[in-house]
Design a protein around this motif. Structure first.
Motif, mmCIF file in Angstrom:
data_model
loop_
_atom_site.group_PDB
_atom_site.id
_atom_site.type_symbol
_atom_site.label_atom_id
_atom_site.label_comp_id
_atom_site.label_asym_id
_atom_site.label_seq_id
_atom_site.Cartn_x
_atom_site.Cartn_y
_atom_site.Cartn_z
ATOM 1 N N CYS A 1 81.159 23.510 46.725
ATOM 2 C CA CYS A 1 79.847 23.758 46.122
ATOM 3 C C CYS A 1 78.658 23.570 47.059
ATOM 4 O O CYS A 1 77.530 23.918 46.686
ATOM 5 C CB CYS A 1 79.663 22.866 44.890
ATOM 6 N N THR B 1 73.084 27.449 41.964
ATOM 7 C CA THR B 1 74.260 27.135 41.153
ATOM 8 C C THR B 1 73.840 26.699 39.750
ATOM 9 O O THR B 1 72.733 26.209 39.530
ATOM 10 C CB THR B 1 75.098 26.001 41.769
ATOM 11 N N SER C 1 72.326 24.516 48.076
ATOM 12 C CA SER C 1 72.428 23.972 46.726
ATOM 13 C C SER C 1 72.741 22.480 46.719
ATOM 14 O O SER C 1 71.895 21.644 46.442
ATOM 15 C CB SER C 1 73.469 24.752 45.934
ATOM 16 N N SER D 1 78.355 29.588 41.055
ATOM 17 C CA SER D 1 77.297 30.152 41.895
ATOM 18 C C SER D 1 76.607 31.244 41.110
ATOM 19 O O SER D 1 77.233 31.940 40.291
ATOM 20 C CB SER D 1 77.873 30.710 43.204
#
Length: 379
Positions: free
Chosen positions: A246, A252, A274, A374
């Protein structure tokens, strides 16, 4: 001027009475389908059903749908259900709406699931099949049998083959065991909002997309400007993989299912970088970030009382995201929304500070599962 007035009324209902429409979806569709002057509202109801399936097909009101409404629904390409599931629903509708069959409790169980998959549970007569065939005469041609596997055809379709024309049965069998390219068939049904989620339905995804786009109107399934790609699912992935999957992937969305209740909480991280591991300068932010909560079992609207949207305060926009090398997701320094990544201690907090309002009555919760997606522009 009556046509112009009717168009105005339909548009007004869609823009201002969305919750009322969702609560009475089948009844409104039944009224509008039989009247050509209500095309705007009819098309909107059909669009709503494509966003809410399969929940709408599992409801009691589905069985009260008029034939013309069901036909209009079966003509669509964007139903996000498999054809065998749709066949089960249509069959249940047909039996319920065939007077000589609907009273027989040996055919339909108390939870409205068909229990007669063959001739063992109920001894069907020729009259029974003829009655059901008559009820479904306009629906059966719209089932895309060619997208049902041979195994599912044998278990789900064959017991009711007497209600299908011999010509269609022959084509289905030949398609399965000969060259499929010889047949010109309709494509598989596919919901226009594709989201690989155990927690969100397409309607909820459309609501979140409207928040990301800062729109006051709910996106339709044909106009949603984003795609959601699953990156991480806590019930499947090892916590150590969170940052690996991530970090640095662009904007996101995080969705968290609260344990022992029907609440979902989550947040939108709009930053291009992110999530990341960080010991220093751990606070970052953007005014586009937000957190939210909604009931997992309802069909949310942008004006729903059960939906809470909280945007970051202007003075705290540089603190909307808080990075930590171990803790995973954290919105605000309250923390306004924080989730412990470890399943051995599935705790989370929602303490209001950097965002405009609290998204839960309690400051503490325990999660059942959570997902990270995402957010990518569809254009």
């Amino acid at each position: 001027m009556i046509d112009e007035l009717l168009d105005y009324v339909q548009t007004y209902l869609i823009q201002n009475k969305l919750r009322w429409i969702d609560d009475n979806l089948i009844e409104i569709l039944n009224i509008t389908t039989s009247r050509t002057t209500f095309t705007i509202l009819k098309n909107f109801c059909l669009e709503e059903i494509t966003l809410l399936n399969p929940s709408i097909f599992e409801s009691e009101t589905f069985l009260n749908m008029d034939e013309s409404s069901l036909v209009a629904l079966l003509e669509r390409d964007d139903l996000g259900m498999s054809e065998p599931e749709l066949w089960d629903c249509v069959l249940k509708w047909g039996i319920t709406n065939t007077p000589s069959l609907s009273y027989n409790k040996n055919i339909i169980s108390n939870n409205n699931n068909l229990i007669s998959r063959d001739y063992n549970d109920y001894e069907w007569t020729s009259e029974d099949f003829d009655a059901l065939k008559k009820t479904l005469k306009n629906c059966i041609p719209l089932i895309r049998f060619f997208h049902i596997s041979p195994d599912e055809f044998y278990t789900k379709i064959k017991p009711y083959s007497k209600i299908i024309s011999k010509e269609l049965l022959k084509d289905i069998i030949n398609y399965q065991f000969t060259d499929p390219s010889n047949y010109n068939i309709l494509p598989p049904r596919k919901c226009n909002i594709q989201i690989d989620s155990k927690l969100l339905n397409p309607k909820q995804a459309a609501v979140i997309a409207s928040w990301i786009n800062d729109s006051h109107e709910l996106h339709s399934s044909k106009s949603i400007p984003y795609t959601f790609k699953l990156l991480y699912r806590a019930s499947v992935d090892n916590p150590s993989l969170f940052h690996e999957k991530c970090d640095n992937v662009g904007p996101t969305i995080v969705i968290v299912k609260i344990r022992d209740n029907n609440c979902l909480v989550g947040g939108y991280n709009s930053l291009d970088i992110s999530w990341k591991r960080s010991w220093f300068n751990s606070s970052r932010g953007s005014k586009e970030c937000f957190i939210f909560s909604m009931d997992s079992f309802i069909n949310p609207t942008t004006l729903d009382n059960n939906v809470k949207l909280s945007k970051v305060k202007t003075e705290y926009k540089n603190y909307s995201i808080y990075d930590h090398p171990w803790d995973g997701i954290c919105f605000g320094t309250g923390p306004d929304l924080w989730v412990n990544t470890k399943p051995s201690n599935p705790i989370g907090y929602t303490i209001k500070k950097c965002y405009q309002s609290s998204i839960m009555k309690s400051d503490t919760f325990y999660w059942e599962d959570w997902e990270v997606f995402s957010v990518q522009s569809s254009s």
